[in-house]
Design an enzyme around this catalytic site. Structure first.
Site, short mmCIF file in Angstrom:
data_model
loop_
_atom_site.label_atom_id
_atom_site.label_comp_id
_atom_site.label_asym_id
_atom_site.label_seq_id
_atom_site.Cartn_x
_atom_site.Cartn_y
_atom_site.Cartn_z
N SER A 77 0.78 -1.53 -0.08
CA SER A 77 -0.22 -0.04 -0.18
C SER A 77 0.77 1.24 -0.14
O SER A 77 2.40 1.18 1.08
CB SER A 77 -1.17 0.02 0.98
OG SER A 77 -0.26 -0.45 2.70
N LYS A 83 6.28 11.77 -0.12
CA LYS A 83 6.73 11.62 1.09
C LYS A 83 7.28 9.31 1.09
O LYS A 83 7.39 9.69 2.42
CB LYS A 83 5.35 11.00 2.59
CG LYS A 83 5.22 12.23 2.78
CD LYS A 83 4.51 13.45 3.55
CE LYS A 83 3.72 14.46 3.30
NZ LYS A 83 2.83 14.58 5.21
N GLU A 84 6.24 9.02 0.45
CA GLU A 84 6.46 7.52 0.34
C GLU A 84 7.72 7.28 -0.95
O GLU A 84 6.98 7.25 -1.83
CB GLU A 84 6.10 6.67 0.71
CG GLU A 84 5.15 6.92 1.98
CD GLU A 84 3.78 6.23 1.64
OE1 GLU A 84 3.12 5.94 2.92
OE2 GLU A 84 2.95 6.30 0.32
N ASP A 113 -3.10 4.96 -3.77
CA ASP A 113 -4.42 4.94 -3.70
C ASP A 113 -4.45 6.70 -3.62
O ASP A 113 -4.86 7.22 -3.23
CB ASP A 113 -4.80 4.84 -1.90
CG ASP A 113 -6.05 4.93 -1.60
OD1 ASP A 113 -6.52 4.41 -2.47
OD2 ASP A 113 -6.38 5.04 -0.13
N LYS A 254 -10.21 5.45 3.83
CA LYS A 254 -8.04 5.75 4.23
C LYS A 254 -7.30 4.34 3.52
O LYS A 254 -7.85 3.66 2.57
CB LYS A 254 -8.23 6.35 5.53
CG LYS A 254 -8.44 8.23 5.49
CD LYS A 254 -8.08 7.89 6.90
CE LYS A 254 -8.54 9.61 7.05
NZ LYS A 254 -8.59 9.94 8.59
N LYS A 255 -6.84 3.91 4.62
CA LYS A 255 -6.15 2.62 4.43
C LYS A 255 -7.11 1.29 4.20
O LYS A 255 -7.03 0.26 3.46
CB LYS A 255 -4.66 2.98 5.23
CG LYS A 255 -3.93 1.48 5.29
CD LYS A 255 -2.84 1.22 5.86
CE LYS A 255 -2.10 0.48 5.59
NZ LYS A 255 -1.00 -0.04 6.78
N ASP A 279 3.29 -2.77 4.61
CA ASP A 279 3.81 -1.16 3.64
C ASP A 279 4.59 -1.00 2.68
O ASP A 279 5.69 -2.30 2.73
CB ASP A 279 4.18 -0.23 4.97
CG ASP A 279 2.59 -0.25 6.27
OD1 ASP A 279 1.24 -0.29 5.80
OD2 ASP A 279 3.08 0.46 7.32
N ASP A 527 -5.61 -1.52 12.05
CA ASP A 527 -4.75 -2.79 12.27
C ASP A 527 -5.57 -3.75 13.69
O ASP A 527 -5.18 -4.86 13.74
CB ASP A 527 -3.78 -2.56 12.66
CG ASP A 527 -3.25 -1.82 13.22
OD1 ASP A 527 -3.82 -0.76 14.05
OD2 ASP A 527 -2.29 -1.54 12.99
#
Length: 826
Positions: A77, A83-84, A113, A254-255, A279, A527
């Protein structure tokens, strides 16, 4: 027991000249003690697990026969490529494609996403580079199989590499990877400036994801289709790019929503019975990690009841000092938590600080009860458990047969006829159920899907299945197959069309997705909720710690990002606390064990400890400024109780550090950061959670920035502006000022005042030592604390000090008490 004696003394020996201080401290200590006791319950039965991969191969990979290992769908994901970084995501994908597992049993799904064309183009480049990288990894059995981290290892790569062509191939592959990095970095530089008309693809058509909040669903199979092989002609695992549909007016969750979309897409395309989610910055560090998980999932005796296998998180990009406790070693490795105590004997034993992080439930201890909690990444799931089904019921052992004539009347008497009738009725019901299953299969399952139907699904009507899973007959049919798989005659084009349907915005409307199926909605820490719901259905989880870490990730690169990460975790716990899924009142009568419930309660209650913690960290300054103390003079009885408590705390600490293999440095970093995060992130999370519940004010999700490499730590201790930095800085200033005031007062009043000052001084210094990372950043020569944080902290400290001088609730309200001195002034 010793704790009971301690509070017996504290409650029966008040401090009359500082009654308010005494009451405040005792209330805080009682809260710490209750939380500590609650934290101990789930740790009575810790376990260590070992895996035997050779036995797994002997059972499921017999020579001359096709492998019988189960298929695994792997989810990656990502949201924001700024930022990633795409290079990190590419390394994660490459490590997945090169994993030591049968190629036809692995499928990798990347969820974008953010619908970023940069991510899509980077994945296209990654798929091309994988054709060279995957055969190189498997030919020479290299570790790790993420190229960035493999080539950055400072080890002798010739060790144990006897293949004569290895050096030549390694140098060539390193050149290929450097060229690959150049291409990825050029894509990143191009993406810095977005064209006014938006991005266009190579064929000239506009990129569908130009509007991040309003775009159609996108699916692209990059690897795994016919004709795409590596440079040696071997097949490659399937690689699929997925970006779910987003439209204004729809809640996307969201996630958790992105993960549920991947569950449905993978069920339509590959439908593996097991899922692994990581991740984008958590690459596979151990190529045999999937086999490690299958040792538990495919265990003939216990595997059917295992819903997921959780691996510990390990991190790169952290210096050896680990100032902000990014490794979380104590969380993932230690059995029992420590107490927070002060260096003087009095405060060492006063339970000032309870445990270094309330959320950090011990994973090994939980594994001995019902299993560890799900921590969001590095976890292998059973797909059927994610569908909200109950765990299989344990089969009772067969009853004993009795040949004794004496009890024949009990075994074969008047009840014999009833048992025969019941047996006949059961046979009739089973025949009826089998016939109804066949009819149901003909009506519902399209495309001639064949497989093993789950027992619970067979009892569910088609309407109930549609209400639960949505209006996709292909997806509903896949949920009925316990061992996964898709029909051989299914056409890829039709499957892709169905996959586009299941990631549409309105697919989850009026279904159980996010409520009972898939990742559970209602908290930013989905989670914890997801694992909690599975345990409530009677499933158990397993904690697997291989000798070589299975996964490694990137830690936050500075304190501000680290605090925001902790804030997000704590906010999720507060949201769960105020929701219907709070473990205090949810799930009774199900399969959740009591000790497991205590651990989940602890995981949602810990942010509330921030209030007594910040009060307790303020008490030293108050004691020094007022000259009062929270404990009266210590008697012999009190000394014995304090010494007993001290010895028990020290013995517990030594045992747990020895058992968990955790060094004193790691423990101390966790202690320090628990105070920093407790007085900042946990406190802010508590207020934000209350605002959301009472006023409906939602908090935006902040993606934590990830470092691109671990070669330099220049940004690791960079102080960036955030309001989270104000409370700990204020506490630092107040306690430093109080220490100066206390020492000055003792110098003025003579040597007799040094004795009472000793305990107060150590009280304040112990708080300062715990906030030392802040202090070091505050006075450092580089990357100093932003001036605005310092100004706000000084103003707040001054305001509190002046308010205290004005109000001072711990003095008598009758004014000054004048006594006759006995001297004749005339």
């Amino acid at each position: 027991m010793i704790l009971g004696f301690f509070f017996h003394y504290r409650l029966l020996h008040p401090v009359h000249d500082a009654y308010g201080l005494w009451v405040t401290s005792v209330i805080c200590e009682i809260w710490f003690a209750i939380s500590w006791i609650l934290d101990q319950f789930p740790k009575w039965c810790p376990v260590r697990r070992e895996t035997y991969l050779d036995r797994l191969s002997l059972r499921y990979e017999k020579e001359g026969k096709p492998t019988e290992l189960a298929s695994i769908d792997i989810f990656v994901s990502t949201v924001d490529p700024t930022k990633e970084p795409p290079l990190i995501t590419a390394n994660t994908v490459l490590s997945i494609l090169a994993v030591d597992y049968p190629v036809d049993k692995v499928a990798c799904y990347v969820s974008d996403d953010g619908a970023a064309m940069l991510t899509f183009e980077a994945l296209s480049e990654t798929s091309e580079f994988a054709r060279k990288w995957v055969p190189f990894c498997k030919k020479f059995s290299i570790e790790p199989r993420a190229p960035e981290w493999y080539f950055s290892q400072k080890i002798d790569y010739l060790k144990n590499k006897v293949h004569p062509a290895f050096v030549k191939h390694r140098r060539a592959m390193k050149r290929e990877y450097e060229e690959f990095k150049v291409r990825i970095n050029s894509l990143v530089s191009m993406a810095q400036k977005v064209p006014e008309e938006g991005w266009t693809m190579q064929d000239g058509t506009p990129w569908p994801g130009n509007n991040v909040r309003n775009h159609p669903g996108m699916i692209q199979v990059l690897l795994g289709h016919t004709g795409v092989h590596d440079i040696e002609g071997n097949e490659l695992p399937r690689l699929v790019y997925v970006s779910r549909e987003k439209r204004p007016g729809f809640e996307h969750h969201k996630k958790a929503g992105a993960m549920n979309a991947l569950v449905r897409v993978s069920a339509v395309i590959s439908n593996a019975p097991y899922l692994l989610n990581v991740d984008c910055d958590h690459y596979i560090n151990n190529s045999k990690a999937l086999r490690e998980a299958m040792c538990f999932m495919m265990d003939p005796s216990l595997g059917k009841r295992v819903c997921y296998v959780q691996f510990p998180q390990r991190f790169d990009g952290i210096d050896r000092h680990d100032r902000y406790s990014n490794r979380n070693i104590v969380f993932f490795d230690v059995c029992i938590h420590f107490l927070f105590f002060f260096p003087s004997l009095l405060f060492l034993l006063s339970l000032g600080k309870l445990i270094f992080q309330m959320k950090q439930i011990n994973m090994r201890g939980l594994d001995g009860i019902q299993g560890p909690i799900y921590v969001g990444t590095g976890c292998v799931f059973r797909r059927q458990a994610l569908y909200g089904y109950d765990a299989p019921v344990k089969k009772k052992p067969p009853g004993k047969t009795c040949n004794c004539p004496r009890c024949c009347c009990l075994c074969c008497g008047s009840r014999k006829g009833k048992k025969v009738k019941q047996r006949d009725q059961k046979k009739k019901k089973m025949k009826h159920r089998e016939s109804s299953n066949q009819i149901y299969a003909l009506e519902t399952i399209q495309g001639g899907i064949k497989g093993i139907y789950t027992e619970q699904a067979s009892k569910t009507s088609p309407d109930e299945l549609e209400k639960k899973f949505g209006q996709s007959p292909v997806f509903i049919a896949s949920t009925l197959l316990e061992n996964g798989g898709i029909p051989d005659e299914a056409r890829p084009a039709s499957l892709l069309n169905e996959a586009i349907q299941v990631i549409s915005c309105d697919y989850e409307d009026k279904t159980d997705w996010g409520k009972e199926v898939g990742w559970i909605y209602g908290s930013v820490t989905e989670d914890i909720l997801t694992g909690f719901k599975m345990h409530c259905h009677g499933w158990r989880s397993v904690y697997c710690i291989p000798k070589r870490p299975a996964f490694k990730g990137s830690a936050p690169i500075n304190l501000s990002d680290r605090l925001h990460q902790v804030l997000r975790w704590a906010l999720g716990s507060v949201e769960i606390f105020f929701s219907k899924h709070c473990p205090v009142w949810y799930g009774y009568g199900g399969g959740l064990k009591w000790l497991e419930r205590f651990s989940y309660i602890n995981s949602v209650v810990y942010p509330w400890t921030s209030i007594p913690l910040i009060i307790y960290c303020t008490l030293p300054a108050i004691c020094l400024l007022t000259g009062k103390f929270i404990v009266p003079e210590i008697s012999n009885y009190a000394s014995i109780v304090f010494m007993a408590l001290f010895i028990s705390i020290a013995a517990t600490g030594i045992v747990e550090m020895r058992w968990g293999g955790v060094g004193i440095d790691d423990w101390w970093r966790n202690e320090q950061f628990w105070v920093i995060g407790g007085v900042s992130s946990h406190l802010f999370a508590l207020f934000q959670g209350l605002l959301k519940v009472l006023a409906g004010v939602n908090t935006n999700f902040t993606v934590t920035s990830k470092a691109g490499d671990d070669g330099e730590y220049s940004e690791l201790y960079l102080f960036k502006w955030t309001s989270l930095l104000i409370p700990p800085t204020t506490l630092l200033i107040i306690n430093i000022v109080a220490v100066v005031v206390g020492i000055s007062d003792a110098i003025n009043n003579g040597y007799e005042s040094w004795g009472p000052l000793f305990g107060k001084l150590f009280f304040a210094l112990w708080v300062i030592v715990h906030l030392y990372p802040f202090l070091k950043g505050l006075i450092g020569k580089k990357d100093r604390l932003p001036t605005i944080i310092l100004v706000w902290s000084i103003l707040l400290a001054s305001l509190l000090t002046l308010s205290w001088v004005r109000i001072n609730p711990f003095l008598t309200k009758g004014g000054l008490v004048l006594e006759v001195c006995g001297l004749d002034c005339d």
